[in-house]
Design an enzyme around this catalytic site. Structure first.
Site, PDB file in Angstrom:
ATOM      1  CB  ALA A   1      10.817  57.386  41.435  1.00 50.65           C
TER       2      ALA A   1
ATOM      3  NE  ARG B   1      50.699   7.951  30.620  1.00 46.99           N
ATOM      4  CZ  ARG B   1      50.142   6.754  30.465  1.00 46.99           C
ATOM      5  NH1 ARG B   1      49.596   6.426  29.314  1.00 46.99           N
ATOM      6  NH2 ARG B   1      50.119   5.900  31.463  1.00 46.99           N
TER       7      ARG B   1
ATOM      8  CE  LYS C   1      26.577  39.885  50.932  1.00 45.50           C
ATOM      9  NZ  LYS C   1      27.513  40.852  51.510  1.00 45.50           N
TER      10      LYS C   1
ATOM     11  CB  THR D   1      51.324  -2.265  40.770  1.00 44.56           C
ATOM     12  OG1 THR D   1      51.930  -3.253  39.923  1.00 44.56           O
ATOM     13  CG2 THR D   1      50.886  -1.093  39.898  1.00 44.56           C
TER      14      THR D   1
ATOM     15  CB  SER E   1      11.974  53.207  39.955  1.00 50.69           C
ATOM     16  OG  SER E   1      10.913  52.379  39.598  1.00 50.69           O
TER      17      SER E   1
HETATM   18  C1  UD1 Z   1      48.898  -1.560  35.334  1.00 51.10           C
HETATM   19  C2  UD1 Z   1      49.111  -3.067  35.209  1.00 51.10           C
HETATM   20  C3  UD1 Z   1      48.668  -3.505  33.833  1.00 51.10           C
HETATM   21  C4  UD1 Z   1      47.226  -3.135  33.606  1.00 51.10           C
HETATM   22  C5  UD1 Z   1      46.994  -1.654  33.855  1.00 51.10           C
HETATM   23  C6  UD1 Z   1      45.529  -1.358  33.878  1.00 51.10           C
HETATM   24  C7  UD1 Z   1      51.032  -3.566  36.654  1.00 51.10           C
HETATM   25  C8  UD1 Z   1      52.466  -3.866  36.690  1.00 51.10           C
HETATM   26  N1  UD1 Z   1      50.504  -3.382  35.438  1.00 51.10           N
HETATM   27  O1  UD1 Z   1      49.741  -0.949  34.380  1.00 51.10           O
HETATM   28  O2  UD1 Z   1      48.831  -4.912  33.698  1.00 51.10           O
HETATM   29  O3  UD1 Z   1      46.855  -3.482  32.282  1.00 51.10           O
HETATM   30  O4  UD1 Z   1      47.530  -1.258  35.123  1.00 51.10           O
HETATM   31  O5  UD1 Z   1      45.288   0.016  34.044  1.00 51.10           O
HETATM   32  O6  UD1 Z   1      50.373  -3.520  37.685  1.00 51.10           O
HETATM   33  N2  UD1 Z   1      50.930   2.840  41.575  1.00 51.10           N
HETATM   34  C9  UD1 Z   1      51.360   3.033  42.870  1.00 51.10           C
HETATM   35  N3  UD1 Z   1      52.680   2.854  43.158  1.00 51.10           N
HETATM   36  C10 UD1 Z   1      53.592   2.477  42.233  1.00 51.10           C
HETATM   37  C11 UD1 Z   1      53.137   2.276  40.897  1.00 51.10           C
HETATM   38  C12 UD1 Z   1      51.799   2.463  40.608  1.00 51.10           C
HETATM   39  O7  UD1 Z   1      50.566   3.368  43.756  1.00 51.10           O
HETATM   40  O8  UD1 Z   1      54.758   2.322  42.582  1.00 51.10           O
HETATM   41  C13 UD1 Z   1      49.509   3.040  41.271  1.00 51.10           C
HETATM   42  C14 UD1 Z   1      49.259   4.164  40.315  1.00 51.10           C
HETATM   43  O9  UD1 Z   1      48.977   5.359  41.022  1.00 51.10           O
HETATM   44  C15 UD1 Z   1      48.013   3.682  39.566  1.00 51.10           C
HETATM   45  C16 UD1 Z   1      48.101   2.184  39.619  1.00 51.10           C
HETATM   46  O10 UD1 Z   1      49.018   1.868  40.644  1.00 51.10           O
HETATM   47  O11 UD1 Z   1      46.817   4.080  40.229  1.00 51.10           O
HETATM   48  C17 UD1 Z   1      48.566   1.585  38.303  1.00 51.10           C
HETATM   49  O12 UD1 Z   1      49.869   2.054  38.014  1.00 51.10           O
HETATM   50  P1  UD1 Z   1      50.315   2.419  36.541  1.00 51.10           P
HETATM   51  O13 UD1 Z   1      51.741   2.828  36.575  1.00 51.10           O
HETATM   52  O14 UD1 Z   1      49.337   3.314  35.910  1.00 51.10           O
HETATM   53  O15 UD1 Z   1      50.249   0.962  35.867  1.00 51.10           O
HETATM   54  P2  UD1 Z   1      50.083   0.646  34.353  1.00 51.10           P
HETATM   55  O16 UD1 Z   1      51.386   0.768  33.675  1.00 51.10           O
HETATM   56  O17 UD1 Z   1      48.934   1.378  33.820  1.00 51.10           O
HETATM   57 CA    CA Z   2      47.593   3.231  34.364  1.00 51.30          CA
END
Ligand code: UD1
Ligand code: CA
Length: 443
Positions: free
Chosen positions: A418, A15, A346, A76, A400
């Site tokens: 000058a 996004r 500079k 995550t 100047s």
């Molecule tokens: C996640 C939470 C959600 C919470 C929200 C808060 C989960 C499943 N959901 O959702 O409950 O309300 O954050 O902001 O955890 N990332 C990785 N690898 C991956 C996926 C994500 O490193 O495979 C990292 C992303 O870079 C990010 C963070 O994990 O920094 C969160 O991932 P994102 O996809 O934004 O989770 P949300 O859908 O926001």
């Molecule tokens: Ca997020």
């Protein structure tokens, strides 16, 4: 016992619509990830591992942490598994944070660690937010938190819950390893959700402790440019407040941009539309602004910088700069120097009391004490191939509109008339004028 942390930062951040990976986008002059790491360190975390993608990994050393690449973003929970595989097994608490939450302060990390007492497996931060929202919902039963349901998997009734998962967790290491190993990806996104560890641990008879965030706005992740701007405004307000608390007057914090790690002395006044960044140091009782920009500037006490910019340069006590001056690239202004309107300096060293009050370019020069540079003077330092040096002694009077054709040396106490075009060195005490400049008869 040592506390270790895992920071998730492998997400692409679709996004943001950017060719730069999300956590490298800057808030007040530092990448988002920088703030997360600072806060974790301030909370006493001794070892941090960041889950990265192919773009972040090559830059991870500048953050002084270990990075581990998650090749495919499978969720995550999967990201945490990748980190755990790279970490030594060692009993203790493991904090988990997301790299896109720059506003979370050390107190929040401390409070979630504090909530993980001896009998619990997991403590997590929740927040009360207004609906609708994309956050994971906290489902509570009579015995407390039961599970987290992601918005995309939630029923109508669950979507009506206004307590959400902030994404900050403290686990006991062995409980974390066990729960993450048992994760399945049977959900709307076919991802391994870290949030499913809650129901897993409850099912195993463990305790999960919620900590409600004091300020929900601070635990919001940054997902797009509008949220990035909101985070910047909040962070800038905090930085201004910190300096005002320490005795700096900031006339209009909303139009003043600061960065972390600045030194600004007491009773310095910052007027509107000014920015100070890149490790600048500003002394006491200085006047900065209006409309000034300092970047890696070192200023002594009682320095004035009005409607001007100072970059990678220093200025001594009581020196005044501006309006409309540009000081750059390793300029060193001594004490009591006067730089006036439309003067550029500079890579030059100006000794105490030098005056260049109007319309000059001083580049690659050395100027001695109390010398006066007349309006319109130019050091002609570039011959098409090389930058050449101009050396001007002390108590010199440059008339100047003098052109000084470098390399050239003007001796102490000399004078140029000058409009002179000075092509040859001028001995101490001599007076020259004309184009090309010739010695004048003694008075
Ligand atoms: C996640 C939470 C959600 C919470 C929200 C808060 C989960 C499943 N959901 O959702 O409950 O309300 O954050 O902001 O955890 N990332 C990785 N690898 C991956 C996926 C994500 O490193 O495979 C990292 C992303 O870079 C990010 C963070 O994990 O920094 C969160 O991932 P994102 O996809 O934004 O989770 P949300 O859908 O926001
Ligand atoms: Ca997020």
């Amino acid at each position: 016992m040592t506390v270790r942390a895992i920071v998730l930062a492998a997400g692409k951040g679709t996004r943001m619509k950017s060719s730069t990976t999300k956590v490298l986008h800057e808030v007040c002059g530092r990448p988002m990830l920088w703030y997360v790491l600072q806060a974790l360190r301030a909370a006493g975390v001794s070892e941090i591992i960041v889950v990265t993608n192919g773009e972040l990994q090559p830059r991870i050393d500048e953050f002084r942490v270990q990075g581990v690449v998650q090749k495919e973003q499978l969720g995550t929970g999967h990201a945490v598994r990748v980190a755990l595989d790279a970490m030594a097994k060692q009993p203790g608490r493991v904090l988990i944070a997301y790299g896109d939450m720059p506003l979370v302060d050390a107190d929040t990390y401390r409070s979630v660690l504090g909530a993980l007492d001896g009998s619990g497996a997991l403590a997590l931060v929740t927040a009360r937010v207004s609906l609708p929202s994309n956050f994971g919902r906290i489902v509570r039963g009579n015995g407390g938190v039961e599970r987290i349901v992601e918005a995309r998997d939630a029923t109508e009734a669950e979507l009506a819950i206004d307590e959400v998962n902030a994404g900050i967790y403290a686990f006991q290491e062995d409980d974390l390893r066990g729960a993450v190993a048992r994760l399945r990806n049977e959900n709307a996104q076919k991802e391994y959700y870290l949030t499913d560890t809650v129901a897993d641990l409850i099912g195993a008879g463990k305790r999960v402790a919620p900590v409600v965030a004091k300020n929900p706005a601070h635990v919001m992740g940054i997902n797009d440019r509008a949220e990035l701007a909101l985070a910047r405004a909040e962070m800038n307000a905090r930085l201004c407040a910190d300096h005002m608390r320490e005795g700096v007057t900031i006339v209009d914090p909303l139009s003043t941009s600061l960065e972390p790690e600045l030194t600004i002395g007491r009773d310095t006044v910052i007027y509107p539309n000014s920015s100070i960044g890149r490790l600048s140091e500003v002394g006491e009782r200085c006047v900065i602004g209006p409309s000034s920009r300092l970047s890696n500037a070192q200023l002594g006490d009682e320095v004035t910088v009005r409607e001007s910019s100072v970059a990678d340069s220093r200025a001594g006590d009581r020196t005044t700069i501006g309006p409309y001056a540009r000081i750059r690239d390793g300029a060193q202004l001594g004490e009591d120097v006067r730089i006036g309107n439309f003067v550029e300096v500079k890579n030059s060293k100006l000794a105490r009391g030098v005056k260049a009050s109007h319309l000059s370019y001083i580049g690659d020069a050395e100027v001695g004490e109390e010398t006066n540079i007349g309006a319109g003077t130019i050091t002609c330092n570039y011959d098409g191939t090389r930058k050449n040096k101009t050396v001007i002694g002390r108590n010199v009077m440059i008339g100047s509109n003098t052109s000084l054709i470098a390399p050239i040396t003007i001796g102490d106490g000399a004078l140029t008339g000058a409009g002179s075009v000075v092509t040859k060195d001028v001995p101490a005490g001599a007076r020259v004028a004309g184009n090309p400049a010739k010695p004048l008869a003694a008075k």
